[in-house]
Design a protein around this motif. Structure first.
Motif, PDB file in Angstrom:
ATOM      1  N   UNK A 194       0.827  -1.204   0.000  1.00 52.61           N
ATOM      2  CA  UNK A 194       0.000   0.000   0.000  1.00 52.61           C
ATOM      3  C   UNK A 194       0.863   1.256   0.000  1.00 52.61           C
ATOM      4  N   UNK A 195       1.935   1.236   0.775  1.00 53.55           N
ATOM      5  CA  UNK A 195       2.850   2.371   0.841  1.00 53.55           C
ATOM      6  C   UNK A 195       3.470   2.642  -0.527  1.00 53.55           C
ATOM      7  N   UNK A 196       3.961   1.576  -1.167  1.00 56.26           N
ATOM      8  CA  UNK A 196       4.582   1.718  -2.486  1.00 56.26           C
ATOM      9  C   UNK A 196       3.554   2.213  -3.506  1.00 56.26           C
ATOM     10  N   UNK A 197       2.350   1.641  -3.469  1.00 53.21           N
ATOM     11  CA  UNK A 197       1.309   2.069  -4.410  1.00 53.21           C
ATOM     12  C   UNK A 197       1.017   3.564  -4.254  1.00 53.21           C
ATOM     13  N   UNK A 198       0.899   4.029  -3.036  1.00 52.06           N
ATOM     14  CA  UNK A 198       0.606   5.452  -2.810  1.00 52.06           C
ATOM     15  C   UNK A 198       1.732   6.343  -3.303  1.00 52.06           C
ATOM     16  N   UNK A 199       2.965   5.925  -3.089  1.00 48.52           N
ATOM     17  CA  UNK A 199       4.091   6.713  -3.595  1.00 48.52           C
ATOM     18  C   UNK A 199       4.121   6.715  -5.121  1.00 48.52           C
ATOM     19  N   UNK A 200       3.826   5.578  -5.734  1.00 46.80           N
ATOM     20  CA  UNK A 200       3.810   5.503  -7.202  1.00 46.80           C
ATOM     21  C   UNK A 200       2.711   6.385  -7.788  1.00 46.80           C
ATOM     22  N   UNK A 201       1.553   6.358  -7.187  1.00 51.31           N
ATOM     23  CA  UNK A 201       0.456   7.208  -7.671  1.00 51.31           C
ATOM     24  C   UNK A 201       0.820   8.676  -7.449  1.00 51.31           C
ATOM     25  N   UNK A 205       4.681   0.921 -13.158  1.00 54.39           N
ATOM     26  CA  UNK A 205       3.614   0.011 -13.596  1.00 54.39           C
ATOM     27  C   UNK A 205       3.906  -0.478 -15.005  1.00 54.39           C
ATOM     28  N   UNK A 206       3.871  -1.786 -15.193  1.00 49.04           N
ATOM     29  CA  UNK A 206       4.097  -2.347 -16.525  1.00 49.04           C
ATOM     30  C   UNK A 206       2.786  -2.636 -17.234  1.00 49.04           C
ATOM     31  N   UNK A 207       1.700  -2.661 -16.497  1.00 49.02           N
ATOM     32  CA  UNK A 207       0.392  -2.983 -17.053  1.00 49.02           C
ATOM     33  C   UNK A 207      -0.516  -1.756 -16.966  1.00 49.02           C
ATOM     34  N   UNK A 208      -1.033  -1.299 -18.111  1.00 51.84           N
ATOM     35  CA  UNK A 208      -1.863  -0.097 -18.155  1.00 51.84           C
ATOM     36  C   UNK A 208      -3.161  -0.267 -17.356  1.00 51.84           C
ATOM     37  N   UNK A 209      -3.774  -1.431 -17.422  1.00 51.12           N
ATOM     38  CA  UNK A 209      -5.023  -1.658 -16.681  1.00 51.12           C
ATOM     39  C   UNK A 209      -4.788  -1.563 -15.181  1.00 51.12           C
ATOM     40  N   UNK A 210      -3.700  -2.159 -14.713  1.00 52.71           N
ATOM     41  CA  UNK A 210      -3.378  -2.103 -13.290  1.00 52.71           C
ATOM     42  C   UNK A 210      -3.093  -0.658 -12.869  1.00 52.71           C
ATOM     43  N   UNK A 211      -2.348   0.072 -13.687  1.00 56.45           N
ATOM     44  CA  UNK A 211      -2.050   1.479 -13.397  1.00 56.45           C
ATOM     45  C   UNK A 211      -3.344   2.285 -13.288  1.00 56.45           C
ATOM     46  N   UNK A 212      -4.213   2.156 -14.272  1.00 55.52           N
ATOM     47  CA  UNK A 212      -5.467   2.914 -14.260  1.00 55.52           C
ATOM     48  C   UNK A 212      -6.327   2.551 -13.052  1.00 55.52           C
ATOM     49  N   UNK A 213      -6.398   1.271 -12.724  1.00 51.44           N
ATOM     50  CA  UNK A 213      -7.201   0.813 -11.584  1.00 51.44           C
ATOM     51  C   UNK A 213      -6.650   1.384 -10.273  1.00 51.44           C
ATOM     52  N   UNK A 214      -5.344   1.299 -10.066  1.00 50.95           N
ATOM     53  CA  UNK A 214      -4.715   1.806  -8.836  1.00 50.95           C
ATOM     54  C   UNK A 214      -4.825   3.322  -8.743  1.00 50.95           C
ATOM     55  N   UNK A 215      -4.651   3.995  -9.865  1.00 55.77           N
ATOM     56  CA  UNK A 215      -4.751   5.446  -9.887  1.00 55.77           C
ATOM     57  C   UNK A 215      -6.168   5.882  -9.509  1.00 55.77           C
ATOM     58  N   UNK A 271      -8.357   4.190  -7.739  1.00 51.70           N
ATOM     59  CA  UNK A 271      -8.572   3.892  -6.319  1.00 51.70           C
ATOM     60  C   UNK A 271      -8.022   4.990  -5.417  1.00 51.70           C
ATOM     61  N   UNK A 272      -6.856   5.516  -5.758  1.00 51.55           N
ATOM     62  CA  UNK A 272      -6.205   6.510  -4.900  1.00 51.55           C
ATOM     63  C   UNK A 272      -6.748   7.923  -5.080  1.00 51.55           C
TER      64      UNK A 272
END
Length: 168
Positions: free
Chosen positions: A113-120, A143-153, A155-156
């Motif tokens: 979660x920490x890494x995801x928040x920093x990446x976003x 992020x290597x996968x566009x769908x995962x990037x969009x989904x995580x972005x 969410x945050x």
């Protein structure tokens, strides 16, 4: 901005400090970055304080745990595009399981979660400060996968990367 950079350098700011500033400047609500922000704003002090350690007591086990967690936070912020739990644990000089346990206790959130928040947060900064294509920002944010990037972005921030760019 030049004065801010000068003051950060003067105060001995670490990469975690800059990450926290990016999260705040990116428009992510404070509730989303408060805990990592506290750790990033004063990494040498906050982790030790949160653990209840004496700041300058090298005989304290808690002191060394805080030193390890701070080293891991620096590693995470400087290797955000290729960060790994093993790499962060190595930077903290702990086993993966020990690091995970102490990181969650100190930060209040898990490593992923920490890494995801920093990446976003990095993506938000790049979206507002550059004209780079979103696909390039996705890669630079780890992020290597566009769908995962969009989904995580989504969410945050509550919006897609393109919506975020338009509104900011």
């Amino acid at each position: 901005e030049g004065l801010l950079v000068f003051l950060l350098r003067l105060a001995g700011a670490s990469p975690g400090d800059l990450v926290s500033l990016a999260l705040g400047a990116a428009g992510i609500p404070p509730s989303r970055y408060l805990v990592p922000g506290v750790l990033g704003a004063a990494p040498r002090v906050a982790a030790a304080t949160l653990l209840g350690a004496a700041l300058w007591d090298p005989w304290s086990r808690r002191f060394w745990i805080s030193v390890g967690i701070n080293a891991a936070i620096t590693y995470i912020s400087t290797h955000l595009d290729e960060v790994s739990l093993q790499g962060a644990a190595d930077a903290a000089a702990m086993s993966v399981s020990t690091f995970s346990r102490f990181f969650k206790r100190v930060a209040g959130i898990g490593f992923a979660d920490f890494v995801r928040r920093l990446r976003v947060g990095r993506a938000c900064r790049l979206l507002t400060c550059t004209n780079m294509p979103i696909a390039k920002i996705q890669q630079l944010s780890g992020y290597t996968n566009a769908s995962n990037f969009n989904r995580r972005f989504l969410e945050e921030t509550g919006m897609t990367p393109s919506q975020y760019r338009r509104e900011h």
